[in-house]
Scaffold this motif. Sequence first.
Motif, PDB file in Angstrom:
ATOM      1  N   GLU A 283     -22.627 -21.757 -41.319  1.00 49.14           N
ATOM      2  CA  GLU A 283     -21.990 -23.062 -41.519  1.00 49.14           C
ATOM      3  C   GLU A 283     -22.490 -23.659 -42.828  1.00 49.14           C
ATOM      4  OE1 GLU A 283     -23.401 -25.133 -38.037  1.00 49.14           O
ATOM      5  OE2 GLU A 283     -25.334 -25.561 -38.946  1.00 49.14           O
ATOM      6  N   GLY A 284     -21.793 -24.705 -43.296  1.00 50.27           N
ATOM      7  CA  GLY A 284     -22.118 -25.344 -44.559  1.00 50.27           C
ATOM      8  C   GLY A 284     -23.509 -25.961 -44.566  1.00 50.27           C
ATOM      9  N   ILE A 285     -24.163 -25.899 -45.716  1.00 50.01           N
ATOM     10  CA  ILE A 285     -25.547 -26.371 -45.834  1.00 50.01           C
ATOM     11  C   ILE A 285     -25.616 -27.588 -46.754  1.00 50.01           C
ATOM     12  CG2 ILE A 285     -27.872 -25.747 -46.579  1.00 50.01           C
ATOM     13  CD1 ILE A 285     -27.222 -22.865 -45.980  1.00 50.01           C
ATOM     14  N   SER A 286     -26.164 -28.690 -46.233  1.00 53.35           N
ATOM     15  CA  SER A 286     -26.342 -29.911 -47.029  1.00 53.35           C
ATOM     16  C   SER A 286     -27.533 -29.772 -47.972  1.00 53.35           C
ATOM     17  CB  SER A 286     -26.610 -31.100 -46.108  1.00 53.35           C
ATOM     18  OG  SER A 286     -25.508 -31.366 -45.288  1.00 53.35           O
ATOM     19  N   TYR A 287     -27.493 -30.540 -49.055  1.00 60.06           N
ATOM     20  CA  TYR A 287     -28.658 -30.664 -49.939  1.00 60.06           C
ATOM     21  C   TYR A 287     -29.815 -31.218 -49.113  1.00 60.06           C
ATOM     22  CZ  TYR A 287     -31.483 -32.609 -53.777  1.00 60.06           C
ATOM     23  OH  TYR A 287     -32.500 -32.924 -54.645  1.00 60.06           O
TER      24      TYR A 287
ATOM     25  N   THR B 210     -24.115 -21.868 -50.183  1.00 63.70           N
ATOM     26  CA  THR B 210     -23.244 -22.884 -49.572  1.00 63.70           C
ATOM     27  C   THR B 210     -23.196 -22.775 -48.047  1.00 63.70           C
ATOM     28  OG1 THR B 210     -21.378 -21.405 -49.940  1.00 63.70           O
ATOM     29  CG2 THR B 210     -21.738 -23.133 -51.583  1.00 63.70           C
ATOM     30  N   ILE B 211     -23.300 -21.540 -47.511  1.00 65.29           N
ATOM     31  CA  ILE B 211     -23.308 -21.386 -46.053  1.00 65.29           C
ATOM     32  C   ILE B 211     -24.486 -20.518 -45.631  1.00 65.29           C
ATOM     33  CG2 ILE B 211     -20.800 -21.654 -45.730  1.00 65.29           C
ATOM     34  CD1 ILE B 211     -20.562 -18.623 -45.504  1.00 65.29           C
TER      35      ILE B 211
ATOM     36  N   CYS C 174     -32.226 -32.769 -42.297  1.00 65.80           N
ATOM     37  CA  CYS C 174     -32.150 -32.805 -43.758  1.00 65.80           C
ATOM     38  C   CYS C 174     -33.171 -33.776 -44.327  1.00 65.80           C
ATOM     39  CB  CYS C 174     -30.773 -33.300 -44.205  1.00 65.80           C
ATOM     40  SG  CYS C 174     -29.453 -32.125 -43.934  1.00 65.80           S
TER      41      CYS C 174
ATOM     42  N   SER D 199     -31.940 -37.269 -49.826  1.00 66.08           N
ATOM     43  CA  SER D 199     -31.740 -36.802 -51.203  1.00 66.08           C
ATOM     44  C   SER D 199     -32.828 -37.335 -52.133  1.00 66.08           C
ATOM     45  CB  SER D 199     -30.348 -37.191 -51.706  1.00 66.08           C
ATOM     46  OG  SER D 199     -30.200 -38.589 -51.729  1.00 66.08           O
TER      47      SER D 199
END
Lengths: 227, 314
Positions: free
Chosen positions: B232-236, B256-257, B265, B268
């Motif tokens: 699945e998609g990975i956040s910063y 990205t995945i 997380c 930022s």
Amino acid sequence: MKIQPLSEDSLIVYMGDGIDRLVARKVKAATYRIRQDLFSYVVDIIPSYNSIHLTYDLTQADFFWFHSQLRGLLADIDGMTFSDQKGAVIEIPVYYGDEVALDIADIVERCHLSRDEIVTIHSQQLYTVYAIGFSPGFAYLGNTDQRIAMPRKNTPRLRVPAGSLGIADTQTAIYPSDSPGGWQILGRTPIELLDFQKSSLTPMDMGDLVKFVEIDRKEYLSLGGRL
Amino acid sequence: MAFKVINPGLMTVTEDFGRFGYQHIGVTTGGPMDEHAFLWANRLLGNSFDSAQLEITIGQLSLEVQQPTTIAITGGDLGASINGKRIKPWFSYPVDSGDLIAFNTAVNGLRAYLAVKGGFDFPQQLGSASTVSREKIGGLRSDGKKLAPGDLLNYKPTHPLPHTSVPSQFIPDYQAPITLGVIPGYQCDSFSKAEISKFFSSEYEVSADIDRMGYRLSGEPVHSSLDGIISEGISYGAIQIPKDGQPIILLRDRQTIGGYPKIGCVTSLDAARISQRGPGTKVRFALKDIHEAEADRMIYNNFFGIGRRIAPVN
């Protein structure tokens, strides 16, 4: 459908469990809606198997607003039925010859099938793009026939040539650029699958249907294939 | 109008605010590892928040100035000098033709940012000048490579600017103990209460395995009840927990995945802070409320005039 916040400006929408082509179609449909209706708030979108990861622009939208828009937009998607009807199919020519099928000997040995049988099984089927990632343009396609399912190589190759077609477990994929990799290689396409200069960048999108078409050495070379 | 690269240093790359709108085809965002230092360098010169800069890791870079302009240096103190005269980060400096800007080695912090008045004129690829070596994208030759000797770094001529400096309250102390705010999410429910409390009460150490993709930490292992997950998609800032239980914080050049369980997380603003820390740094985690993190980030965006990021429609 479940929306889960992740960070200040990102969230994930889970649309089902497991690796399933009907779930993938639902993800594709939801992704399309988000691109249509919320594109001016979305910075990035990553559809993958059973989820959609979204990064939104905090200078344009906040958590509550974006979540409620998304919930509204996707409210009816769980109730929709996604049939297995065939849409547009992307055809990718593949040369399965020994000189580019780097692992064909191993695959033949593991499957107890002949080279021709393996090629027929691999190329007669329609695959679904489940995700794009690992490297730019690398599309995970599934599912292969169980008879040609293949574990990854024990020692990954340091350089898999661009265009190589591989198998890992029940997934199959083409390496769009030279990269390290551990998938078992059974052919190569002469088609450029990632071109940063082209506006389409890559022909495949999540949820698309893909078919591999066997070509011979002469066709491979005439289409620009390299040996 | 250019700086000529005499010595490219160990790892000097071009970065702007990042490459947005291409994650769906597997192209990561890139962008400055230390966003705070990057934004201040542009602010010192009155540049747009996203003007392209050099990110200098560890040091050893030297540049010959070919035409006068004003530069700003922020972030880690990498022993910078102009014509042999030591200069400090978090200031702007006028430079003249023939001047030699040099960085020695990391004295404090890990990465420095060098901005020029008006921004560098670097080539863009997919809408960004950010260099991602793994993807062979961005950089001076659009191939993801770091700087090389003889490279010319172009900029537009400008009038000299008065000296500017960053107020001391905005200059981070890279030696101070560091606690990273974590927004729980992703598979955090797959970690038992005992594992979660272990994670938030233990001290971790930055390992030697750190790069622009991520920071691997070592310490008390934590375990998810899941072996792997569907990619699945990975956040910063996502914290991935592989089977060995050692957390990896995923940063600018992350994939990205991915298919490892994630506990949440890092915010930022805190992900930028960790990027100045080297191996051996002690790190702690603390729970952060997502709404508080959102408010912090909005105030920050306002302060730096961070505007709309328009992603291509596709």
